[in-house]
Design a protein around this motif. Sequence first.
Motif, PDB file in Angstrom:
ATOM      1  N   PHE A  29       0.833  -1.209   0.000  1.00 26.19           N
ATOM      2  CA  PHE A  29       0.000   0.000   0.000  1.00 26.19           C
ATOM      3  C   PHE A  29       0.867   1.258   0.000  1.00 26.19           C
ATOM      4  O   PHE A  29       0.570   2.229  -0.701  1.00 26.19           O
ATOM      5  CB  PHE A  29      -0.940  -0.012   1.212  1.00 26.19           C
ATOM      6  N   LYS A  30       1.961   1.223   0.775  1.00 25.88           N
ATOM      7  CA  LYS A  30       2.817   2.417   0.860  1.00 25.88           C
ATOM      8  C   LYS A  30       3.376   2.780  -0.526  1.00 25.88           C
ATOM      9  O   LYS A  30       3.553   3.955  -0.854  1.00 25.88           O
ATOM     10  CB  LYS A  30       3.948   2.192   1.871  1.00 25.88           C
ATOM     11  N   ILE A  31       3.657   1.766  -1.323  1.00 28.71           N
ATOM     12  CA  ILE A  31       4.166   2.039  -2.678  1.00 28.71           C
ATOM     13  C   ILE A  31       3.041   2.624  -3.548  1.00 28.71           C
ATOM     14  O   ILE A  31       3.232   3.614  -4.255  1.00 28.71           O
ATOM     15  CB  ILE A  31       4.740   0.754  -3.328  1.00 28.71           C
ATOM     16  N   VAL A  32       1.852   2.019  -3.442  1.00 29.86           N
ATOM     17  CA  VAL A  32       0.726   2.494  -4.258  1.00 29.86           C
ATOM     18  C   VAL A  32       0.396   3.946  -3.914  1.00 29.86           C
ATOM     19  O   VAL A  32       0.084   4.767  -4.793  1.00 29.86           O
ATOM     20  CB  VAL A  32      -0.529   1.608  -4.027  1.00 29.86           C
ATOM     21  N   GLN A  33       0.509   4.245  -2.641  1.00 32.09           N
ATOM     22  CA  GLN A  33       0.178   5.573  -2.122  1.00 32.09           C
ATOM     23  C   GLN A  33       0.990   6.682  -2.807  1.00 32.09           C
ATOM     24  O   GLN A  33       0.544   7.827  -2.855  1.00 32.09           O
ATOM     25  CB  GLN A  33       0.507   5.575  -0.630  1.00 32.09           C
ATOM     26  N   LYS A  34       2.148   6.303  -3.320  1.00 30.38           N
ATOM     27  CA  LYS A  34       2.983   7.319  -3.984  1.00 30.38           C
ATOM     28  C   LYS A  34       2.307   7.824  -5.264  1.00 30.38           C
ATOM     29  O   LYS A  34       2.550   8.928  -5.707  1.00 30.38           O
ATOM     30  CB  LYS A  34       4.362   6.737  -4.321  1.00 30.38           C
ATOM     31  N   SER A  35       1.486   6.966  -5.905  1.00 29.99           N
ATOM     32  CA  SER A  35       0.836   7.388  -7.152  1.00 29.99           C
ATOM     33  C   SER A  35      -0.667   7.612  -7.006  1.00 29.99           C
ATOM     34  O   SER A  35      -1.270   8.260  -7.857  1.00 29.99           O
ATOM     35  CB  SER A  35       1.044   6.356  -8.262  1.00 29.99           C
ATOM     36  N   PHE A  36      -1.288   7.018  -5.988  1.00 28.94           N
ATOM     37  CA  PHE A  36      -2.744   7.157  -5.851  1.00 28.94           C
ATOM     38  C   PHE A  36      -3.097   7.599  -4.435  1.00 28.94           C
ATOM     39  O   PHE A  36      -2.605   7.009  -3.465  1.00 28.94           O
ATOM     40  CB  PHE A  36      -3.448   5.811  -6.122  1.00 28.94           C
ATOM     41  N   VAL A  41       6.205  -7.779  -2.477  1.00 30.55           N
ATOM     42  CA  VAL A  41       5.477  -6.551  -2.152  1.00 30.55           C
ATOM     43  C   VAL A  41       5.358  -5.677  -3.407  1.00 30.55           C
ATOM     44  O   VAL A  41       4.297  -5.119  -3.710  1.00 30.55           O
ATOM     45  CB  VAL A  41       6.256  -5.816  -1.031  1.00 30.55           C
ATOM     46  N   GLU A  42       6.465  -5.605  -4.149  1.00 29.19           N
ATOM     47  CA  GLU A  42       6.486  -4.763  -5.352  1.00 29.19           C
ATOM     48  C   GLU A  42       5.468  -5.286  -6.381  1.00 29.19           C
ATOM     49  O   GLU A  42       4.797  -4.506  -7.055  1.00 29.19           O
ATOM     50  CB  GLU A  42       7.891  -4.735  -5.991  1.00 29.19           C
ATOM     51  N   GLY A  43       5.379  -6.609  -6.480  1.00 28.39           N
ATOM     52  CA  GLY A  43       4.414  -7.212  -7.414  1.00 28.39           C
ATOM     53  C   GLY A  43       2.993  -6.834  -7.018  1.00 28.39           C
ATOM     54  O   GLY A  43       2.164  -6.478  -7.874  1.00 28.39           O
ATOM     55  N   ALA A  44       2.717  -6.898  -5.723  1.00 28.69           N
ATOM     56  CA  ALA A  44       1.369  -6.555  -5.242  1.00 28.69           C
ATOM     57  C   ALA A  44       1.076  -5.081  -5.543  1.00 28.69           C
ATOM     58  O   ALA A  44      -0.031  -4.721  -5.968  1.00 28.69           O
ATOM     59  CB  ALA A  44       1.261  -6.824  -3.748  1.00 28.69           C
ATOM     60  N   ALA A  45       2.077  -4.231  -5.360  1.00 32.15           N
ATOM     61  CA  ALA A  45       1.886  -2.794  -5.615  1.00 32.15           C
ATOM     62  C   ALA A  45       1.695  -2.549  -7.115  1.00 32.15           C
ATOM     63  O   ALA A  45       0.833  -1.773  -7.530  1.00 32.15           O
ATOM     64  CB  ALA A  45       3.095  -2.015  -5.102  1.00 32.15           C
ATOM     65  N   PHE A  46       2.490  -3.248  -7.922  1.00 31.78           N
ATOM     66  CA  PHE A  46       2.406  -3.055  -9.376  1.00 31.78           C
ATOM     67  C   PHE A  46       0.995  -3.354  -9.883  1.00 31.78           C
ATOM     68  O   PHE A  46       0.379  -2.553 -10.575  1.00 31.78           O
ATOM     69  CB  PHE A  46       3.434  -3.961 -10.079  1.00 31.78           C
ATOM     70  N   TRP A  47       0.467  -4.533  -9.494  1.00 35.39           N
ATOM     71  CA  TRP A  47      -0.857  -4.910 -10.013  1.00 35.39           C
ATOM     72  C   TRP A  47      -1.970  -4.071  -9.394  1.00 35.39           C
ATOM     73  O   TRP A  47      -2.995  -3.829 -10.037  1.00 35.39           O
ATOM     74  CB  TRP A  47      -1.109  -6.409  -9.844  1.00 35.39           C
ATOM     75  N   SER A  48      -1.753  -3.589  -8.180  1.00 33.60           N
ATOM     76  CA  SER A  48      -2.755  -2.678  -7.593  1.00 33.60           C
ATOM     77  C   SER A  48      -2.855  -1.428  -8.452  1.00 33.60           C
ATOM     78  O   SER A  48      -3.947  -0.951  -8.773  1.00 33.60           O
ATOM     79  CB  SER A  48      -2.355  -2.263  -6.170  1.00 33.60           C
ATOM     80  N   ARG A  49      -1.707  -0.907  -8.841  1.00 37.43           N
ATOM     81  CA  ARG A  49      -1.708   0.326  -9.651  1.00 37.43           C
ATOM     82  C   ARG A  49      -2.344   0.064 -11.019  1.00 37.43           C
ATOM     83  O   ARG A  49      -3.083   0.891 -11.539  1.00 37.43           O
ATOM     84  CB  ARG A  49      -0.279   0.858  -9.809  1.00 37.43           C
ATOM     85  N   GLN A  50      -2.062  -1.122 -11.586  1.00 38.78           N
ATOM     86  CA  GLN A  50      -2.667  -1.446 -12.893  1.00 38.78           C
ATOM     87  C   GLN A  50      -4.187  -1.464 -12.775  1.00 38.78           C
ATOM     88  O   GLN A  50      -4.895  -0.921 -13.624  1.00 38.78           O
ATOM     89  CB  GLN A  50      -2.187  -2.829 -13.382  1.00 38.78           C
TER      90      GLN A  50
END
Length: 412
Positions: A241-248, A352-361
Amino acid sequence: MKKIKLEDYIPLVGESLVMEIKLLAQQLKGARIQHINSTKTGGGVAELLNQLIPLMNEVGLETNWTVIEGTEEFFDLTKSFHVALHGTKTRITQKMFQFYKKTQIANREKIDKNADFVILHDPQPLGLSEFRQKGKNKWIWCCHIDISEASIRLWRFLSPLVDLVDGAIFHIPQFTKADLDIPQYVMPPFIDPFSEKNKDLTKVEISKYLKKYGFSINEQFILQVSRFDKLKDPLGALQAFKIVQKSFDIPFVYIGNFAPDDPPGERVYKEFIQEANKVPGVTVIANPDPNDLVVNAFQRSASVVLQKSIREGFGLVVTEAMWKKKAVIGGNTGGIRYQIIDEKTGFLVNTVEGAAFWSRQLLSNPKLATLLGEQAYNRVKSNFLLPHYLRHLLCVLLSTKHPGRGVTYLNK
Ligand code: UDP
């Protein structure tokens, strides 16, 4: 609430499956069946039994449910067994084996002597198999966890207890064991589409339960629903989530509960809350109320559903979200692998990065989310609903009358 009947499932699973169940149940008519596990609440097994038992009774099988009792020391040790069976290095001592056996002796009176079938769930009550009266009735062990990489020392202790029953059921082929002398069956578990957790909800109902926890129906959020258990990787979900938060600019909701047979849950919760409090936009809902309707509403409303598990037996929570047309992003492990067809009914991730990547997609491509969500729903509808499981279970019970060896696949 209206009592659900077997016929009510026809529009979802078809008439022939319902007819088949009736025919199979006819062969077992009047049989008395005892399910034994270690908790009435929390976790997937309690979820399964709550839905399965009324339907077994409805088709003419006298079915009841018994819960074994144990001290905190017992549930601590069975939790260690659970972790070690899942392949994580854990200290297992001779003293634990002795205490396990002692607790089985203390529970032996709970065995229904008049039962035609006794069904044990998971390792906690497995040792009761030593007290069966040979030749009197049939016993089954249902293993709901991934034991493909089980600790050898622990499996050496447990497998003789498994060999005392008449058949063992596993969720996916990879969980079966070559060294067992009894028949093994592979069949996935199920969800009940009519339960409070999975039934359709109106927008008004969804709004009501979201509002209770400060959310609205038009709000986007990322969700994970799981017991507070390290194997569910709550911290990994938070990192993603912390990674996704950077873009959304989107919140993260973690809904979690505890099970009486999982004593470390409180500690995992405290550790998680400490970390979650450092991250803006995170809501942790512990023991939601009313549990099933809150979980249902949040699963229906989520923009992204994560299940970042490190190990998983099946992961009914994934099935539940797929039923609600969500393309779940799940840890590439155990039964999650069997439900999610990668990039078709969701996404399998190892990091974690994979989970963030697909969340953003998914967040940036709602059409993709809708398409995969639709396919996820169809996968559950064709494979993982209560009547599918009941048919398989009746087949297993009947087949104990003709014992053999080897593995039977009942997954379609
Ligand atoms: N669950 C719930 N409330 C929560 C957290 C989880 O009702 O706060 C339910 C979830 O919806 C699912 C079950 O607990 O039905 C978990 O089953 P699963 O097979 O996913 O995992 P287990 O806990 O058995 O390892």
